[in-house]
Design a protein around this motif. Structure first.
Motif, PDB file in Angstrom:
ATOM      1  N   GLY A   7       0.825  -1.213   0.000  1.00  0.00           N
ATOM      2  CA  GLY A   7       0.000   0.000   0.000  1.00  0.00           C
ATOM      3  C   GLY A   7       0.857   1.261   0.000  1.00  0.00           C
ATOM      4  N   GLY A   9       1.663   3.156  -2.258  1.00  0.00           N
ATOM      5  CA  GLY A   9       1.181   4.260  -3.102  1.00  0.00           C
ATOM      6  C   GLY A   9       0.063   5.035  -2.416  1.00  0.00           C
ATOM      7  N   ASP A  33       1.828  -1.772  -4.632  1.00  0.00           N
ATOM      8  CA  ASP A  33       0.488  -1.181  -4.631  1.00  0.00           C
ATOM      9  C   ASP A  33      -0.179  -1.528  -5.959  1.00  0.00           C
ATOM     10  OD1 ASP A  33      -1.757   0.774  -4.519  1.00  0.00           O
ATOM     11  OD2 ASP A  33      -0.652   1.554  -2.815  1.00  0.00           O
ATOM     12  N   SER A  36      -5.534   0.759  -6.374  1.00  0.00           N
ATOM     13  CA  SER A  36      -6.967   0.424  -6.445  1.00  0.00           C
ATOM     14  C   SER A  36      -7.839   1.334  -5.578  1.00  0.00           C
ATOM     15  CB  SER A  36      -7.173  -1.030  -6.008  1.00  0.00           C
ATOM     16  OG  SER A  36      -6.726  -1.190  -4.672  1.00  0.00           O
ATOM     17  N   ARG A  37      -7.248   2.373  -4.978  1.00  0.00           N
ATOM     18  CA  ARG A  37      -8.055   3.192  -4.059  1.00  0.00           C
ATOM     19  C   ARG A  37      -9.303   3.756  -4.747  1.00  0.00           C
ATOM     20  NH1 ARG A  37      -8.105   5.960   0.891  1.00  0.00           N
ATOM     21  NH2 ARG A  37      -8.889   8.078   0.779  1.00  0.00           N
ATOM     22  N   LEU A  40     -11.793   0.928  -5.121  1.00  0.00           N
ATOM     23  CA  LEU A  40     -12.323   0.471  -3.830  1.00  0.00           C
ATOM     24  C   LEU A  40     -13.291   1.488  -3.230  1.00  0.00           C
ATOM     25  CD1 LEU A  40      -9.043  -1.039  -2.303  1.00  0.00           C
ATOM     26  CD2 LEU A  40     -11.054  -2.306  -3.062  1.00  0.00           C
ATOM     27  N   GLU A  67       1.312  -4.269  -8.167  1.00  0.00           N
ATOM     28  CA  GLU A  67       0.839  -5.652  -8.033  1.00  0.00           C
ATOM     29  C   GLU A  67      -0.240  -5.738  -6.950  1.00  0.00           C
ATOM     30  OE1 GLU A  67       0.246  -8.872  -9.031  1.00  0.00           O
ATOM     31  OE2 GLU A  67       2.121  -8.583 -10.110  1.00  0.00           O
ATOM     32  N   GLN A  93      -8.614  -2.086   1.792  1.00  0.00           N
ATOM     33  CA  GLN A  93      -9.842  -1.338   1.565  1.00  0.00           C
ATOM     34  C   GLN A  93     -10.060  -0.529   2.845  1.00  0.00           C
ATOM     35  OE1 GLN A  93     -13.046   0.377   1.266  1.00  0.00           O
ATOM     36  NE2 GLN A  93     -13.530  -1.289   2.675  1.00  0.00           N
ATOM     37  N   CYS A 133      -1.264  -2.008   9.952  1.00  0.00           N
ATOM     38  CA  CYS A 133      -2.096  -0.835  10.237  1.00  0.00           C
ATOM     39  C   CYS A 133      -3.523  -1.312  10.475  1.00  0.00           C
ATOM     40  CB  CYS A 133      -2.069   0.142   9.059  1.00  0.00           C
ATOM     41  SG  CYS A 133      -0.535   1.058   8.965  1.00  0.00           S
ATOM     42  N   SER A 134      -3.866  -1.505  11.737  1.00  0.00           N
ATOM     43  CA  SER A 134      -5.224  -1.907  12.095  1.00  0.00           C
ATOM     44  C   SER A 134      -6.005  -0.638  12.482  1.00  0.00           C
ATOM     45  CB  SER A 134      -5.150  -2.933  13.234  1.00  0.00           C
ATOM     46  OG  SER A 134      -6.433  -3.409  13.555  1.00  0.00           O
ATOM     47  N   THR A 135      -7.155  -0.801  13.078  1.00  0.00           N
ATOM     48  CA  THR A 135      -8.047   0.359  13.214  1.00  0.00           C
ATOM     49  C   THR A 135      -8.883   0.337  14.497  1.00  0.00           C
ATOM     50  OG1 THR A 135     -10.075   1.306  12.241  1.00  0.00           O
ATOM     51  CG2 THR A 135      -9.611  -0.939  11.680  1.00  0.00           C
ATOM     52  N   MET A 206      -5.256   2.080  14.918  1.00  0.00           N
ATOM     53  CA  MET A 206      -5.146   3.529  14.767  1.00  0.00           C
ATOM     54  C   MET A 206      -6.508   4.207  14.718  1.00  0.00           C
ATOM     55  SD  MET A 206      -2.076   3.380  11.983  1.00  0.00           S
ATOM     56  CE  MET A 206      -3.220   3.383  10.676  1.00  0.00           C
ATOM     57  N   GLN A 220     -13.874   8.398   3.186  1.00  0.00           N
ATOM     58  CA  GLN A 220     -12.670   8.061   3.962  1.00  0.00           C
ATOM     59  C   GLN A 220     -11.751   9.264   4.050  1.00  0.00           C
ATOM     60  OE1 GLN A 220      -9.126   7.023   3.257  1.00  0.00           O
ATOM     61  NE2 GLN A 220      -8.873   6.321   5.355  1.00  0.00           N
TER      62      GLN A 220
HETATM   63  N1  LIG Z   1      -5.964   6.913   7.412  1.00  0.00           N
HETATM   64  C1  LIG Z   1      -6.516   6.613   8.561  1.00  0.00           C
HETATM   65  O1  LIG Z   1      -7.015   7.484   9.277  1.00  0.00           O
HETATM   66  C2  LIG Z   1      -6.530   5.180   9.049  1.00  0.00           C
HETATM   67  C3  LIG Z   1      -7.065   4.921  10.319  1.00  0.00           C
HETATM   68  C4  LIG Z   1      -7.076   3.600  10.782  1.00  0.00           C
HETATM   69  C5  LIG Z   1      -6.564   2.578  10.000  1.00  0.00           C
HETATM   70  N2  LIG Z   1      -6.092   2.865   8.750  1.00  0.00           N
HETATM   71  C6  LIG Z   1      -5.558   1.754   7.956  1.00  0.00           C
HETATM   72  O2  LIG Z   1      -4.272   2.114   7.498  1.00  0.00           O
HETATM   73  C7  LIG Z   1      -4.026   1.575   6.203  1.00  0.00           C
HETATM   74  C8  LIG Z   1      -3.549   2.674   5.257  1.00  0.00           C
HETATM   75  O3  LIG Z   1      -4.536   3.689   5.180  1.00  0.00           O
HETATM   76  P1  LIG Z   1      -4.363   4.917   4.206  1.00  0.00           P
HETATM   77  O4  LIG Z   1      -5.128   6.047   4.797  1.00  0.00           O
HETATM   78  O5  LIG Z   1      -2.943   5.100   3.852  1.00  0.00           O
HETATM   79  O6  LIG Z   1      -5.179   4.374   2.948  1.00  0.00           O
HETATM   80  P2  LIG Z   1      -4.872   4.534   1.353  1.00  0.00           P
HETATM   81  O7  LIG Z   1      -6.091   4.097   0.646  1.00  0.00           O
HETATM   82  O8  LIG Z   1      -4.363   5.899   1.082  1.00  0.00           O
HETATM   83  O9  LIG Z   1      -3.708   3.490   1.105  1.00  0.00           O
HETATM   84  C9  LIG Z   1      -3.961   2.118   0.923  1.00  0.00           C
HETATM   85  C10 LIG Z   1      -3.289   1.681  -0.362  1.00  0.00           C
HETATM   86  O10 LIG Z   1      -3.447   0.267  -0.489  1.00  0.00           O
HETATM   87  C11 LIG Z   1      -3.612  -0.033  -1.866  1.00  0.00           C
HETATM   88  N3  LIG Z   1      -4.263  -1.341  -1.961  1.00  0.00           N
HETATM   89  C12 LIG Z   1      -5.521  -1.677  -1.578  1.00  0.00           C
HETATM   90  N4  LIG Z   1      -5.754  -2.978  -1.815  1.00  0.00           N
HETATM   91  C13 LIG Z   1      -4.604  -3.481  -2.344  1.00  0.00           C
HETATM   92  C14 LIG Z   1      -4.223  -4.772  -2.810  1.00  0.00           C
HETATM   93  N5  LIG Z   1      -5.065  -5.798  -2.755  1.00  0.00           N
HETATM   94  N6  LIG Z   1      -2.972  -4.935  -3.309  1.00  0.00           N
HETATM   95  C15 LIG Z   1      -2.098  -3.891  -3.367  1.00  0.00           C
HETATM   96  N7  LIG Z   1      -2.410  -2.647  -2.937  1.00  0.00           N
HETATM   97  C16 LIG Z   1      -3.653  -2.449  -2.442  1.00  0.00           C
HETATM   98  C17 LIG Z   1      -4.439   1.108  -2.425  1.00  0.00           C
HETATM   99  O11 LIG Z   1      -4.266   1.246  -3.826  1.00  0.00           O
HETATM  100  C18 LIG Z   1      -3.876   2.304  -1.638  1.00  0.00           C
HETATM  101  O12 LIG Z   1      -2.866   2.979  -2.359  1.00  0.00           O
HETATM  102  C19 LIG Z   1      -5.317   0.902   5.766  1.00  0.00           C
HETATM  103  O13 LIG Z   1      -5.173  -0.480   5.950  1.00  0.00           O
HETATM  104  C20 LIG Z   1      -6.378   1.467   6.705  1.00  0.00           C
HETATM  105  O14 LIG Z   1      -7.398   0.533   6.977  1.00  0.00           O
HETATM  106  C21 LIG Z   1      -6.058   4.138   8.269  1.00  0.00           C
END
Ligand SMILES: NC(=O)c1ccc[n+]([C@@H]2O[C@H](COP(=O)([O-])OP(=O)(O)OC[C@H]3O[C@@H](n4cnc5c(N)ncnc54)[C@H](O)[C@@H]3O)[C@@H](O)[C@H]2O)c1
Length: 351
Positions: A7, A9, A33, A36-37, A40, A67, A93, A133-135, A206, A220
């Motif tokens: 992830g 990207g 990455d 797929s954001r 999704l 990938e 996701q 990165c859980s939640t 988090m 989101q």
């Molecule tokens: N941002 C927040 O406030 C927050 C809070 C709690 C938990 N999280 C967790 O932290 C992680 C990162 O969050 P973020 O804000 O950076 O999200 P984000 O969507 O910006 O980043 C996630 C990335 O994962 C990629 N991705 C998704 N499915 C994939 C797959 N099957 N194969 C390869 N790449 C894939 C997406 O293209 C995206 O670029 C997530 O798992 C989210 O659940 C985020």
């Protein structure tokens, strides 16, 4: 150091990649990455979702793999070829709303993808430090059993001695949403691969992470999305009464916590990570603060509550403070100002 970021990207993953790329130019940073954001979140028009992927291209020591981590064969080959020191798993996701409309897609990208990653490490000769990165959503609706006081602009916890939600808080027998469950299952699988197979798995549950370069949407990244709406003069839609509270954490403070975990000899731990009670804010308070710093009226209206919304979520960060020797350094007002400045300069990204 050799580090893999799934992830990479995305928002959080790209900050981890940048931090290590800058810290030591001899480090090798691998980023996977599938970009797929947009798919999704079912939202390809609003913003430039691949921004962070292209942003990282200026760093020579970052290597990119476009990938899907559901591809177990690819992951196995990658692990065989590269003995990683650290793997940060941020891919997934990310939206509760998308998980409700397409629970299977959510399950594939969170639960199955996480097990694939763990399995590829288990079957390799390496033993990297793994960080998930859980939640806060793993605690589901149980959070709403905490007694609250309703004030004019926010909810507060009634019991003054209650610091917030800790790692021991009950996560069973309640309404979760499919996102809460797919993330909880990755969280538990990470713990299990530590217990059953001796992998060095660690978990950050988090709360709300925010900052520049967050490609936020209505579904989101609420805080940054509200900033973008305010800057563009669009009406903010508030689901519920706007008194919902979250502890918010500026992105550089999350990266400091991740670095601290990587540096220290800590194994198989779960941490609640957020801004803590000192950095908690409601939606109405955010709107008031944005009106103050942007010196202008912000338009908003109220709509129905979202399914299983947590009225208040504040992380008890005392375990992280003690064991990681970590504290949030950027207070929430400073973090919001920095984010507003970046969004203002980059408003063209948000069509
Ligand atoms: N941002 C927040 O406030 C927050 C809070 C709690 C938990 N999280 C967790 O932290 C992680 C990162 O969050 P973020 O804000 O950076 O999200 P984000 O969507 O910006 O980043 C996630 C990335 O994962 C990629 N991705 C998704 N499915 C994939 C797959 N099957 N194969 C390869 N790449 C894939 C997406 O293209 C995206 O670029 C997530 O798992 C989210 O659940 C985020």
């Amino acid at each position: 150091m050799k580090i893999l970021i799934t992830g990479g990207g995305g928002f959080i993953g790209s900050y981890i990649a940048e931090y290590y790329a800058k810290k030591d130019t001899s480090s090798q940073i691998h980023v996977i990455d599938n970009l797929s954001r947009a798919k999704l979140l079912n939202n390809s028009k609003f913003i430039n979702f691949d921004y962070n992927w292209h942003y990282l291209k200026k760093y020579k020591n970052i290597h990119f793999f476009k990938e899907d981590i559901q591809n177990l064969g690819f992951l196995k080959r990658l692990m065989k070829k590269n003995g990683y020191d650290v793997i940060c798993h941020t891919a997934g996701q990310t939206a509760v709303t998308s998980s409700l409309s397409n629970p299977y897609l959510d399950f594939e990208n969170n639960a199955i993808a996480s097990v694939n990653l763990l399995e590829s490490v288990r079957l390799s000769d390496s033993n990297p430090k793994l960080i998930l990165c859980s939640t806060n959503k793993v605690y589901g609706d149980n959070v709403n059993k905490i007694e609250l006081k309703e004030n004019d602009f926010r909810y507060d916890i009634k019991n003054k001695n209650f610091e917030g939600i800790s790692e021991e808080f009950d996560l069973d027998l309640c309404h979760h949403t499919p996102y809460g469950i797919s993330k909880l299952s990755s969280d538990l699988y990470f713990q299990e691969y530590g217990h059953s197979y001796g992998l060095d798995t660690n978990i950050f549950r988090m709360s709300c992470i925010f900052g520049p370069r967050q490609m936020a949407t209505e579904n989101q990244g609420w805080l940054v999305f509200f900033i973008i709406c305010a800057l563009k003069g669009l009406k903010i839609k508030i689901n519920g009464n706007g008194k919902q509270v979250r502890d918010i954490l500026y992105i550089s403070d999350l990266i400091n916590a991740i670095h601290s975990l990587i540096e220290k000899n800590i194994k198989n731990e779960v941490f609640c990570i957020g801004g803590g009670s000192a950095n908690s804010i409601s939606i109405l308070e955010l709107i008031n603060y944005l009106q103050e710093i942007l010196v202008g009226e912000i338009k908003y209206n109220f709509e129905n509550w979202r399914s299983a919304d947590q009225l208040l979520y504040i992380s008890d960060i005392s375990k992280a403070q003690k064991i990681l020797n970590w504290d949030p350094k950027i207070n929430f007002k400073e973090g919001i100002k920095k984010t507003v400045d970046w969004c203002r300069e980059n408003v063209k990204l948000f069509k």
